[in-house]
Design an enzyme around this catalytic site. Structure first.
Site, PDB file in Angstrom:
ATOM      1  N   TYR A   2      17.931  26.484  -5.387  1.00 47.21           N
ATOM      2  CA  TYR A   2      17.613  25.807  -4.358  1.00 47.21           C
ATOM      3  C   TYR A   2      18.193  24.398  -4.133  1.00 47.21           C
ATOM      4  O   TYR A   2      18.500  23.929  -3.083  1.00 47.21           O
ATOM      5  CB  TYR A   2      15.886  25.807  -4.149  1.00 47.21           C
ATOM      6  CG  TYR A   2      15.110  26.919  -4.098  1.00 47.21           C
ATOM      7  CD1 TYR A   2      15.689  28.023  -3.981  1.00 47.21           C
ATOM      8  CD2 TYR A   2      13.780  26.784  -3.899  1.00 47.21           C
ATOM      9  CE1 TYR A   2      15.039  29.184  -3.503  1.00 47.21           C
ATOM     10  CE2 TYR A   2      13.022  28.130  -3.766  1.00 47.21           C
ATOM     11  CZ  TYR A   2      13.701  29.146  -3.469  1.00 47.21           C
ATOM     12  OH  TYR A   2      12.792  30.441  -3.226  1.00 47.21           O
ATOM     13  N   ASN A   7       0.811 -15.208  13.268  1.00 43.36           N
ATOM     14  CA  ASN A   7       0.534 -13.738  13.536  1.00 43.36           C
ATOM     15  C   ASN A   7       1.913 -12.923  14.112  1.00 43.36           C
ATOM     16  O   ASN A   7       2.516 -13.416  14.852  1.00 43.36           O
ATOM     17  CB  ASN A   7      -0.190 -13.552  14.879  1.00 43.36           C
ATOM     18  CG  ASN A   7      -1.788 -13.790  14.372  1.00 43.36           C
ATOM     19  OD1 ASN A   7      -2.860 -13.953  15.288  1.00 43.36           O
ATOM     20  ND2 ASN A   7      -2.156 -14.084  12.964  1.00 43.36           N
ATOM     21  N   GLU A  37     -11.434  -9.323   9.374  1.00 45.69           N
ATOM     22  CA  GLU A  37     -10.398  -8.421   9.251  1.00 45.69           C
ATOM     23  C   GLU A  37     -10.749  -7.137   8.129  1.00 45.69           C
ATOM     24  O   GLU A  37     -10.381  -7.193   7.071  1.00 45.69           O
ATOM     25  CB  GLU A  37      -9.286  -9.068   8.785  1.00 45.69           C
ATOM     26  CG  GLU A  37      -8.793 -10.255   9.639  1.00 45.69           C
ATOM     27  CD  GLU A  37      -7.952 -11.288   9.251  1.00 45.69           C
ATOM     28  OE1 GLU A  37      -7.379 -11.107   8.101  1.00 45.69           O
ATOM     29  OE2 GLU A  37      -7.679 -12.277   9.821  1.00 45.69           O
ATOM     30  N   PHE A  46      -1.037  -7.481  16.132  1.00 46.25           N
ATOM     31  CA  PHE A  46      -0.642  -7.874  14.922  1.00 46.25           C
ATOM     32  C   PHE A  46      -0.796  -6.960  14.027  1.00 46.25           C
ATOM     33  O   PHE A  46      -0.122  -6.962  12.660  1.00 46.25           O
ATOM     34  CB  PHE A  46      -1.234  -8.994  14.613  1.00 46.25           C
ATOM     35  CG  PHE A  46      -2.636  -9.363  14.691  1.00 46.25           C
ATOM     36  CD1 PHE A  46      -3.291  -8.232  14.062  1.00 46.25           C
ATOM     37  CD2 PHE A  46      -3.259 -10.126  15.444  1.00 46.25           C
ATOM     38  CE1 PHE A  46      -4.988  -8.228  14.085  1.00 46.25           C
ATOM     39  CE2 PHE A  46      -4.622 -10.099  15.506  1.00 46.25           C
ATOM     40  CZ  PHE A  46      -5.446  -9.387  14.909  1.00 46.25           C
ATOM     41  N   ARG A 100      21.447  25.435  -2.171  1.00 46.83           N
ATOM     42  CA  ARG A 100      21.330  26.281  -0.924  1.00 46.83           C
ATOM     43  C   ARG A 100      20.307  25.534   0.149  1.00 46.83           C
ATOM     44  O   ARG A 100      20.551  25.808   1.604  1.00 46.83           O
ATOM     45  CB  ARG A 100      21.095  27.693  -1.137  1.00 46.83           C
ATOM     46  CG  ARG A 100      19.883  28.155  -1.622  1.00 46.83           C
ATOM     47  CD  ARG A 100      19.990  29.578  -1.540  1.00 46.83           C
ATOM     48  NE  ARG A 100      19.245  30.200  -2.741  1.00 46.83           N
ATOM     49  CZ  ARG A 100      18.101  30.931  -2.384  1.00 46.83           C
ATOM     50  NH1 ARG A 100      17.768  31.171  -0.883  1.00 46.83           N
ATOM     51  NH2 ARG A 100      17.105  31.484  -3.500  1.00 46.83           N
ATOM     52  N   HIS A 122      -2.681 -20.930   5.196  1.00 46.73           N
ATOM     53  CA  HIS A 122      -2.208 -19.602   4.986  1.00 46.73           C
ATOM     54  C   HIS A 122      -1.081 -19.247   4.183  1.00 46.73           C
ATOM     55  O   HIS A 122      -0.766 -17.998   3.906  1.00 46.73           O
ATOM     56  CB  HIS A 122      -1.988 -18.928   6.448  1.00 46.73           C
ATOM     57  CG  HIS A 122      -3.363 -18.616   7.394  1.00 46.73           C
ATOM     58  ND1 HIS A 122      -4.038 -19.668   7.585  1.00 46.73           N
ATOM     59  CD2 HIS A 122      -3.719 -17.565   7.733  1.00 46.73           C
ATOM     60  CE1 HIS A 122      -5.124 -19.442   8.250  1.00 46.73           C
ATOM     61  NE2 HIS A 122      -4.872 -18.007   8.288  1.00 46.73           N
ATOM     62  N   TYR A 167     -10.012 -17.860  22.466  1.00 47.65           N
ATOM     63  CA  TYR A 167      -9.464 -18.036  21.136  1.00 47.65           C
ATOM     64  C   TYR A 167      -8.195 -18.269  20.737  1.00 47.65           C
ATOM     65  O   TYR A 167      -7.161 -17.896  21.393  1.00 47.65           O
ATOM     66  CB  TYR A 167      -9.706 -16.389  20.615  1.00 47.65           C
ATOM     67  CG  TYR A 167      -9.274 -16.081  19.155  1.00 47.65           C
ATOM     68  CD1 TYR A 167     -10.002 -16.681  18.191  1.00 47.65           C
ATOM     69  CD2 TYR A 167      -7.974 -15.413  18.996  1.00 47.65           C
ATOM     70  CE1 TYR A 167      -9.518 -16.604  16.544  1.00 47.65           C
ATOM     71  CE2 TYR A 167      -7.718 -15.031  17.791  1.00 47.65           C
ATOM     72  CZ  TYR A 167      -8.281 -15.846  16.456  1.00 47.65           C
ATOM     73  OH  TYR A 167      -7.864 -15.667  15.278  1.00 47.65           O
TER      74      TYR A 167
END
Length: 500
Positions: free
Chosen positions: A279, A195, A411, A327, A282, A83, A53
């Site tokens: 608050y 990636n 994905e 990734f 303190r 991409h 791959y």
């Protein structure tokens, strides 16, 4: 010092030092060997008949389509081009530079199979300050930051754009100016480049650098507000906080004690009959301390990621490249969301102190002006802090809790960590402004405690404010005052360091 890419351990201070030029970084012989051995392994697999791959196959849902050696170069080029679909405004040049630096370090570890020539070209970009333009939107943070990293590396193949003197210039034009040839990408290289989690990581680094200062500044602003209110310092005693010993709480309580050391103003009301402060005064160690704990968590996770290999597949021998999920941005995405809440809370409690200072309590005039009625005093800047606090609350929705499947279901779970990183930086930008307004209020309140003097460190910071902004006597346009203090905050002009 000289940092050795791919060999030494990167941390927040070192990565920022490399980015600003104060630390030299280079490839050692060990890194050269790591890169070259990994490349030899990829070339052996690329020439094999066995499908591996990302080396001799397509990508994503096309992982079962084998590609011939003759088509490899076109495949890698097409990978970057297809991409690079980011949208929106460009990220800051400084963040793009951090992406380059952290990517070089990851690739130099020797698990990515990229050629030395490609890494050296990236180093040349850093050396010549040729920083690619990267759009802010388009990453889902799962197969890494695919779109941003594609834009980051388009200039390698003569596409995309660079920053040049604040302008955006076509990459091809800049490459020609510097005599740099367009590169061909070989097997696995496109995938190794795009990636990775460097977009998420570089936003985390940027946020950590801001947040570290703002945490310290929030302690200072809280201390100045307490001086203005003549509040109690007993809630910061060491004996109390040793009974609930969170690291952040202990650190903040110690810092508060240091801010009040030898304060005439605090000593002036030691015998008053007030029992408790609200608050927002303190509980500063508990609230600021919790935010500080979140900062430490994000810093730890980011520094692990800085020294990790986050591309895919990971080349471990001449026979095997493991296709996994290194990734995936979830480890950073979740802690970035946590840090967003922590940052927002610094602003939230600061706004409450702003409101408190306006109420006319404990000898302070209402709205911090003695000429009320005709004058509104400092009433309205708190509207701005309230608006900023609410904006931050809306930005605290955790993107990591969401996932939208992509790549035809390959994905099917993504981190959305790129959005987490961007949101944290937006929140911190708003906290700049909130703390600036509190500093303006606190300085005004301290004026009404004169002739009492505060501690040396608080008087020093009071003087920094007064060098830019005068005491408010009668109504005037306050925006220039607010902008001036915001500029001081952004430039980190305040002295937030105390001896513990």
């Amino acid at each position: 010092m000289t940092f050795k890419y791919g060999v030494d351990h990167l941390n927040l201070d070192i990565v920022n030092g490399i980015a600003d030029g104060s630390i030299k970084a280079e490839l050692s012989q060990q890194a050269l060997d790591q890169i070259n051995v990994s490349r030899q392994r990829v070339e052996k697999m690329a020439s094999s008949d066995e499908a591996v791959y990302g080396i001799n196959t397509g990508f994503g849902p096309l992982c079962d389509t084998q590609i011939s050696p003759a088509e490899t170069h076109l495949l890698q080029k097409n990978l970057l081009i297809t991409h690079a679909v980011g949208v929106g405004e460009p990220i800051a040049k400084s963040i793009s530079k951090l992406m380059l630096i952290t990517k070089v370090h990851a690739l130099s570890r020797g698990f990515s199979g990229i050629r030395l020539a490609v890494v050296e070209r990236m180093l040349k970009f850093i050396e010549l300050d040729l920083i690619p333009v990267v759009p802010e939107q388009g990453s889902v943070g799962a197969s890494g930051d695919l779109a941003p990293l594609s834009h980051l590396f388009l200039p390698l193949i003569g596409e995309g754009e660079f920053w040049q003197s604040g302008n955006i210039v076509p990459a091809r034009q800049v490459l020609e100016q510097h005599g740099l040839e367009i590169m061909d990408l070989h097997a696995k290289e496109g995938l190794a480049l795009i990636n990775g989690t460097q977009f998420i990581l570089s936003h985390a680094i940027t946020a950590l650098s801001k947040m570290r200062y703002l945490l310290d500044l929030a302690d200072l602003t809280g201390a100045m507000s307490i001086e203005g209110m003549q509040g109690s310092e007993s809630p910061f005693r060491a004996e109390l906080h040793q009974t609930r010993a969170f690291v952040g709480n202990l650190e903040v309580a110690a810092r508060m004690r240091a801010f009040f050391k030898d304060s005439q103003n605090m000593a002036d009301h030691e015998e008053c009959d007030r029992v408790q402060d609200p608050y927002s005064l303190r509980c500063i160690p508990q609230v600021h301390g919790a935010s500080r704990n979140a900062y430490y968590h994000l810093k730890e996770m980011a520094e692990i990621e800085m020294n990790s290999v986050t591309d895919n597949p990971i080349v471990i021998s001449s026979e095997e490249a493991i296709s996994g999920g290194s990734f995936h941005g979830q480890p950073l995405a979740m802690v970035l969301d946590y840090a967003s809440i922590a940052a927002a809370e610094l602003g939230n409690i600061s706004d409450r102190r702003c409101y408190l200072l306006l109420e006319g309590l404990h000898g302070l005039p209402r709205l911090l002006t003695k000429a009320g009625g005709l004058n509104s005093g400092m009433m309205i800047p708190q509207y701005a802090t309230a608006a900023l606090v609410t904006e931050n609350k809306s930005l605290c929705f955790p993107p990591s809790a969401d996932s939208v499947p992509t790549s035809m279901g390959q994905e099917d779970h993504v981190s959305m960590g790129s959005i987490s990183g961007r949101q944290l930086n937006q929140i911190l930008g708003n906290v700049d402004k909130i703390l600036a307004i509190e500093l303006m209020y606190a300085a005004q309140a301290i004026e009404f405690r004169r002739p009492n003097k505060c501690s040396d460190i608080i008087e020093k910071n009071f003087a920094i404010i007064r060098a830019k902004v005068d005491k408010l006597e009668e109504d005037r346009l306050l925006k220039p005052d607010i902008d001036a203090i915001i500029a001081l905050v952004k430039s980190q002009a305040f002295d937030v360091n105390v001896e513990l």
